[in-house]
Enzyme design. Structure first.
Site, short mmCIF file in Angstrom:
data_model
loop_
_atom_site.label_atom_id
_atom_site.label_comp_id
_atom_site.label_asym_id
_atom_site.label_seq_id
_atom_site.Cartn_x
_atom_site.Cartn_y
_atom_site.Cartn_z
N ARG A 1 10.24 33.19 -12.75
CA ARG A 1 11.55 32.47 -11.88
C ARG A 1 12.55 32.97 -13.09
O ARG A 1 12.97 33.54 -13.91
CB ARG A 1 11.92 31.25 -11.56
CG ARG A 1 11.12 30.31 -13.08
CD ARG A 1 10.70 28.80 -13.44
NE ARG A 1 11.14 28.35 -14.31
CZ ARG A 1 10.96 27.12 -14.57
NH1 ARG A 1 12.05 26.45 -14.10
NH2 ARG A 1 10.88 26.76 -16.18
N ASN B 1 10.07 38.43 -21.72
CA ASN B 1 11.56 37.55 -20.77
C ASN B 1 10.61 35.79 -21.38
O ASN B 1 11.40 35.24 -21.47
CB ASN B 1 11.43 38.14 -19.92
CG ASN B 1 12.47 37.72 -19.27
OD1 ASN B 1 13.46 36.28 -19.53
ND2 ASN B 1 11.52 36.09 -17.89
N TYR C 1 15.30 27.51 -30.98
CA TYR C 1 15.17 28.40 -30.40
C TYR C 1 16.81 29.38 -30.82
O TYR C 1 16.28 30.93 -30.87
CB TYR C 1 15.94 28.19 -28.94
CG TYR C 1 16.28 28.63 -28.12
CD1 TYR C 1 15.52 29.29 -27.14
CD2 TYR C 1 17.94 29.39 -27.83
CE1 TYR C 1 15.69 29.92 -26.02
CE2 TYR C 1 17.84 29.89 -26.20
CZ TYR C 1 17.07 30.47 -25.88
OH TYR C 1 17.35 31.27 -24.88
N ALA C 2 17.48 29.40 -32.02
CA ALA C 2 18.26 29.91 -32.40
C ALA C 2 17.44 30.61 -33.51
O ALA C 2 17.64 31.83 -33.79
CB ALA C 2 19.36 29.57 -33.04
N LYS D 1 15.20 33.39 -31.30
CA LYS D 1 15.61 34.28 -30.51
C LYS D 1 16.70 35.62 -32.08
O LYS D 1 16.67 36.72 -31.10
CB LYS D 1 17.18 33.98 -29.35
CG LYS D 1 16.18 33.16 -28.20
CD LYS D 1 15.45 33.96 -27.66
CE LYS D 1 14.87 33.51 -26.34
NZ LYS D 1 14.25 34.18 -26.05
#
Length: 247
Positions: free
Chosen positions: A15, A90, A155-156, A159
């Protein structure tokens, strides 16, 4: 067709951005292995799209946060494909919360799925690409990995770590003909962002220079460029696809 006769592995394929990338690759003649955690609603549509474009789509399953499971599935896919020309990492999750309240399990889960899984998959696929002296690796970061964001320290970190990892990997494999690049999306209209409150979505859109949310197709177009020979002299780059949010 920019990717005719090429083969790609795309994680988080069922998705949003992942599906958009798979669709773009199939339309450009690429044979794609899409890795997701369980059979998806997109499978039949992607298989039909592949047939329409004279290629094939294979949906494979693993929990990317499970080292043993994802390693085995990726090794099996590599053997079946006889080698990938393109890898797109991804797959990712969020577990938002303020740092001083964050459970360690939420930190661990995000780092394991967003960052460690990319390391494990790259290790397997890049080794084969090095042997063949060709390949394009695309890792999906985020504007948050560049600028940070309150309430998303895990999350930061994942990433931002992915950016540093990718730049370092690019230095290791460049002389063997393998390219490694990063896409850093901004606010993209997906199921994940669609769950945000309307006022928060408006705030995010107002921060972009183009005054609109991005689409999975916007990211897929950049992933297509980085996968193709059009970007044969591009490596170790972080490409922001954020409507100017990071300006």
């Amino acid at each position: 067709m920019l990717l005719k006769n090429k083969k790609a592995l795309v994680t988080g394929s069922s998705r949003g951005i992942g599906r958009g990338i798979v669709e773009s690759y199939l339309k450009n003649g690429c044979e794609v292995w899409g890795l997701c955690s369980k059979p998806s609603e997109a499978k039949d549509a992607l298989e039909n799209l592949a047939k329409e474009n004279g290629t094939s789509f294979h949906e494979i399953y693993a929990d990317v946060g499970n080292e043993e499971q994802v390693t085995q599935v990726v090794k099996d896919a590599l053997k079946e494909s006889e080698g990938f020309d393109i890898l797109v990492n991804n797959a990712g999750i969020t577990r938002d919360g303020l740092s001083f309240r964050m459970k360690k399990s939420d930190w661990d889960d995000v780092l394991r799925i967003n960052l460690t899984s990319a390391f494990l998959i790259c290790q397997i696929i890049s080794n084969d690409m090095i042997r063949k002296r060709t390949g394009s690796i695309i890792n999906m970061s985020s504007i948050v990995g560049i600028h940070g964001n309150g309430g998303q320290v895990n999350y930061a970190a994942s990433k931002g770590g992915l950016i540093a990892y990718s730049k370092s990997l690019a230095q290791e494999v460049g002389s063997r003909g393998v390219r490694v690049n990063v896409i850093a999306p901004g606010f993209i209209a997906t199921d994940m962002t669609g769950a945000l409150k309307e006022e928060l979505q408006k705030i995010m859109i107002d921060k972009t220079l183009l005054k609109r949310a991005g689409t999975p197709e916007d990211i897929a177009n950049t992933a297509l460029y980085l996968a193709s020979d059009l970007s044969s002299y591009v490596t170790a780059q972080v490409i922001g696809v954020d409507g100017g949010m990071g300006a």
